[in-house]
Design a protein around this motif. Structure first.
Motif, PDB file in Angstrom:
ATOM      1  N   GLN A  29      29.735  38.497  -8.878  1.00 24.51           N
ATOM      2  CA  GLN A  29      28.249  37.665  -9.354  1.00 24.51           C
ATOM      3  C   GLN A  29      27.513  38.615  -9.618  1.00 24.51           C
ATOM      4  OE1 GLN A  29      27.152  36.697  -5.104  1.00 24.51           O
ATOM      5  NE2 GLN A  29      29.431  35.581  -4.712  1.00 24.51           N
TER       6      GLN A  29
ATOM      7  N   LYS B 102      22.819  39.935 -10.172  1.00 20.99           N
ATOM      8  CA  LYS B 102      22.069  40.537  -9.668  1.00 20.99           C
ATOM      9  C   LYS B 102      20.716  39.497  -9.981  1.00 20.99           C
ATOM     10  CE  LYS B 102      23.332  44.264  -7.947  1.00 20.99           C
ATOM     11  NZ  LYS B 102      23.032  45.915  -7.455  1.00 20.99           N
TER      12      LYS B 102
ATOM     13  N   CYS C 100      25.842  25.191 -13.791  1.00 19.96           N
ATOM     14  CA  CYS C 100      24.737  24.595 -13.428  1.00 19.96           C
ATOM     15  C   CYS C 100      23.503  24.297 -13.561  1.00 19.96           C
ATOM     16  CB  CYS C 100      24.377  26.038 -12.814  1.00 19.96           C
ATOM     17  SG  CYS C 100      25.558  26.553 -11.611  1.00 19.96           S
TER      18      CYS C 100
ATOM     19  N   ASP D 253      15.671  30.533 -10.098  1.00 19.56           N
ATOM     20  CA  ASP D 253      16.033  31.105  -9.058  1.00 19.56           C
ATOM     21  C   ASP D 253      17.520  30.910  -8.585  1.00 19.56           C
ATOM     22  OD1 ASP D 253      14.492  33.094  -8.680  1.00 19.56           O
ATOM     23  OD2 ASP D 253      13.190  31.923  -7.501  1.00 19.56           O
ATOM     24  N   LEU D 254      16.890  28.639  -8.511  1.00 16.95           N
ATOM     25  CA  LEU D 254      18.250  28.042  -8.368  1.00 16.95           C
ATOM     26  C   LEU D 254      19.474  28.255  -8.862  1.00 16.95           C
ATOM     27  CD1 LEU D 254      18.955  25.887  -5.996  1.00 16.95           C
ATOM     28  CD2 LEU D 254      17.704  24.112  -8.219  1.00 16.95           C
TER      29      LEU D 254
ATOM     30  N   ASN E 176      26.884  31.714  -8.855  1.00 13.88           N
ATOM     31  CA  ASN E 176      26.662  32.905  -7.695  1.00 13.88           C
ATOM     32  C   ASN E 176      27.495  32.112  -7.054  1.00 13.88           C
ATOM     33  OD1 ASN E 176      25.727  35.484  -9.289  1.00 13.88           O
ATOM     34  ND2 ASN E 176      24.053  35.375  -8.227  1.00 13.88           N
ATOM     35  N   LEU E 177      27.095  30.738  -6.640  1.00 12.96           N
ATOM     36  CA  LEU E 177      28.372  30.507  -5.684  1.00 12.96           C
ATOM     37  C   LEU E 177      29.659  29.544  -6.720  1.00 12.96           C
ATOM     38  CD1 LEU E 177      25.773  28.191  -3.613  1.00 12.96           C
ATOM     39  CD2 LEU E 177      26.828  29.608  -2.866  1.00 12.96           C
TER      40      LEU E 177
ATOM     41  N   LEU F  30      20.290  30.525 -10.364  1.00 12.71           N
ATOM     42  CA  LEU F  30      21.254  32.471  -9.992  1.00 12.71           C
ATOM     43  C   LEU F  30      21.848  31.723  -8.970  1.00 12.71           C
ATOM     44  CD1 LEU F  30      21.873  35.091 -10.479  1.00 12.71           C
ATOM     45  CD2 LEU F  30      19.655  35.541  -9.352  1.00 12.71           C
ATOM     46  N   GLU F  31      21.369  30.736  -7.893  1.00 12.93           N
ATOM     47  CA  GLU F  31      22.118  30.582  -7.029  1.00 12.93           C
ATOM     48  C   GLU F  31      23.282  29.922  -6.783  1.00 12.93           C
ATOM     49  OE1 GLU F  31      21.111  28.451  -2.462  1.00 12.93           O
ATOM     50  OE2 GLU F  31      19.939  29.180  -3.211  1.00 12.93           O
ATOM     51  N   CYS F  32      23.566  28.876  -7.838  1.00 11.79           N
ATOM     52  CA  CYS F  32      23.868  28.233  -8.467  1.00 11.79           C
ATOM     53  C   CYS F  32      25.191  28.818  -9.031  1.00 11.79           C
ATOM     54  CB  CYS F  32      23.178  26.699  -9.151  1.00 11.79           C
ATOM     55  SG  CYS F  32      24.977  25.795 -10.361  1.00 11.79           S
TER      56      CYS F  32
ATOM     57  N   LYS G 175      31.903  33.047  -7.045  1.00 12.46           N
ATOM     58  CA  LYS G 175      32.170  33.153  -5.681  1.00 12.46           C
ATOM     59  C   LYS G 175      33.161  32.308  -4.753  1.00 12.46           C
ATOM     60  CE  LYS G 175      30.588  34.156  -0.901  1.00 12.46           C
ATOM     61  NZ  LYS G 175      29.740  34.233  -0.025  1.00 12.46           N
TER      62      LYS G 175
END
Length: 86
Positions: free
Chosen positions: A67, A69, A38, A50-51, A57-58, A53-55, A61
């Motif tokens: 995931q 926090k 990522c 933030d991006l 977690n995706l 963390l989103e990457c 998942k």
């Protein structure tokens, strides 16, 4: 009715136990690889946490892992794994 509440409480307790076990048994090598992947997907000039963390977690998942926090939790695992390999 009391039996229903008891069954509901047991179900919630067993579900949370399974979630905790999954978090505790997550493969740190996998977390490190996802973290590095990522980071490589982002701009080299600016790291958007933030991006990131989103990457992460995706990806987690998708592979049915629990995931995170915060990015700090992920960095602790990933950086510890990197340090252990050296």
């Amino acid at each position: 009715m009391k039996k229903l509440y008891l069954l509901l409480a047991l179900f919630v307790a067993s579900t949370s136990t399974v979630a905790n076990e999954q978090t505790n048994t997550i493969d740190t090598e996998f977390v490190k690889e996802v973290y590095e992947y990522c980071i490589s997907m982002q701009s080299k000039d600016y790291l958007d946490k933030d991006l990131l963390l989103e990457c992460i977690n995706l990806e987690l998942k998708y592979y049915e892992h629990s995931q995170f926090k915060s990015i700090d939790d992920i960095e602790k695992i990933a950086l510890n794994q990197i340090n252990n390999q050296e």
